[in-house]
Design an enzyme around this catalytic site. Structure first.
Site, mmCIF file in Angstrom:
data_model
loop_
_atom_site.group_PDB
_atom_site.id
_atom_site.type_symbol
_atom_site.label_atom_id
_atom_site.label_comp_id
_atom_site.label_asym_id
_atom_site.label_seq_id
_atom_site.Cartn_x
_atom_site.Cartn_y
_atom_site.Cartn_z
ATOM 1 N NE ARG A 168 -4.288 -1.266 0.094
ATOM 2 C CZ ARG A 168 -4.382 -2.451 -0.648
ATOM 3 N NH1 ARG A 168 -3.324 -3.137 -1.774
ATOM 4 N NH2 ARG A 168 -5.847 -3.640 -0.654
ATOM 5 C CG HIS B 193 -2.362 -0.798 -7.778
ATOM 6 N ND1 HIS B 193 -2.834 0.387 -7.241
ATOM 7 C CD2 HIS B 193 -3.049 -2.208 -7.481
ATOM 8 C CE1 HIS B 193 -3.698 -1.107 -5.668
ATOM 9 N NE2 HIS B 193 -3.044 -2.350 -5.847
#
Length: 311
Positions: free
Chosen positions: A226, A274
């Site tokens: 994250r 991502h």
């Protein structure tokens, strides 16, 4: 009476998931209705993604569980209207395999020094072999399902792997540490650190200036977890000082990463968009169907989120 399953993710995902979910539910012999538009009071289960238009769960008075399609649940754990059990996508073999491949690939990239050969404009002949894997201490921050899988894959390649988690864990092949003192020990002398923690108030900025100072000088940072796990300004400073040699980052505080963000231009940072791992619809549908079947058969749900802990 049929079990009513509401698919509440973006419309673009429905065409992909509908046949897969139907096949998985059929395999389990369930009597069900599956769709994107039911009266709230009829719904038993919601197949969910946090970017869904559905944010108010109050009308769903029969709701037995919300089954999240993502591993990350920080976008829903704070929703006070959700009172039903929340399960996250943990046991998706496609998601796990994807993360293991991405992490292993980037660890090997830094371990072997591949960039010096791939990016060699001067055609320098420097026959300096890297150390062997047992001589390369790697630390995994986060020993959830993904952290364990990545740590064990690296250990099988011979790396000296330390895993850290907030609570005590025991994982075959890994040295496992926990708590604040364990975090310091896990970071001290590590040459490669991989972040696979959830985004919670306890984990934000866990890799700050003080933490990076504990790493071996010239260490590599790999973050597929994250964005808020890393103090961005501290990372840039550590790269400029040479304390960190390179950072490979797949997740960011703002996504997509803004075009003017300094990460794009920094020579010590690799940005990937991502892609370290994502939910694979075919395997995710099986996980969702398993939990619905468990709920209908009176068995406890799997992969339930601790709302207080945030994961």
């Amino acid at each position: 009476m049929s079990t009513t399953v509401l698919f509440a993710a973006r419309d673009t995902r429905w065409d992909i998931y509908e046949p897969l979910l139907r096949a998985a539910l059929d395999e389990r012999g369930l009597d069900y209705r599956l769709g994107t538009d039911f009266e709230p009071q009829e719904v038993d289960y919601i197949v969910y993604a946090p970017d869904s238009h559905l944010q108010d769960f109050t009308p769903y008075t029969k709701l037995k569980a919300v089954l999240n399609l993502w591993a990350g649940v920080e976008g829903i754990t704070g929703n006070q209207t959700l009172r039903a059990p929340l399960a996250r996508m943990v046991d998706d073999q496609g998601l796990t395999q994807g993360m293991v491949e991405w992490v292993t690939g980037h660890v090997l990239r830094h371990h072997l020094g591949m960039d010096s050969h791939i990016l060699n404009p001067d055609h320098a002949w420097s026959p300096n072999a890297p150390p062997l894997a047992p001589e390369r201490p790697v630390t995994i921050l986060g020993l959830g399902a993904l952290g364990i899988a990545c740590g064990q894959a690296l250990a099988q390649l011979g790396f000296d792997v330390t895993g850290w988690s907030r609570t005590a864990k025991s994982v075959e092949g890994l040295r496992c540490l926990n708590g604040p003192e364990g975090l310091s020990d896990a970071l001290t002398g590590a040459q490669i650190v991989v972040l696979l923690l959830p985004d919670t108030p306890h984990t934000q900025n866990i890799l700050d200036a003080a933490a990076m100072a504990k790493l071996e000088t010239g260490a590599a940072v790999i973050n597929p977890g994250r964005g808020p796990l890393i103090d961005d300004e501290a990372l840039l400073a550590a790269l400029d000082s040479g304390q960190i040699s390179h950072a490979t980052l797949d997740v960011f505080r703002i996504e997509p990463l803004p075009e003017d963000h300094p990460f794009w231009a920094h020579p010590g940072i690799t940005v990937t968009p991502h892609i370290a791992s994502e939910t694979r619809p075919a395997t995710a549908a099986q996980v969702v169907a398993d939990n619905i079947a468990r709920g209908e058969n009176g068995a406890p749900f799997l992969h339930l989120v601790d709302r207080a802990a945030g994961y």
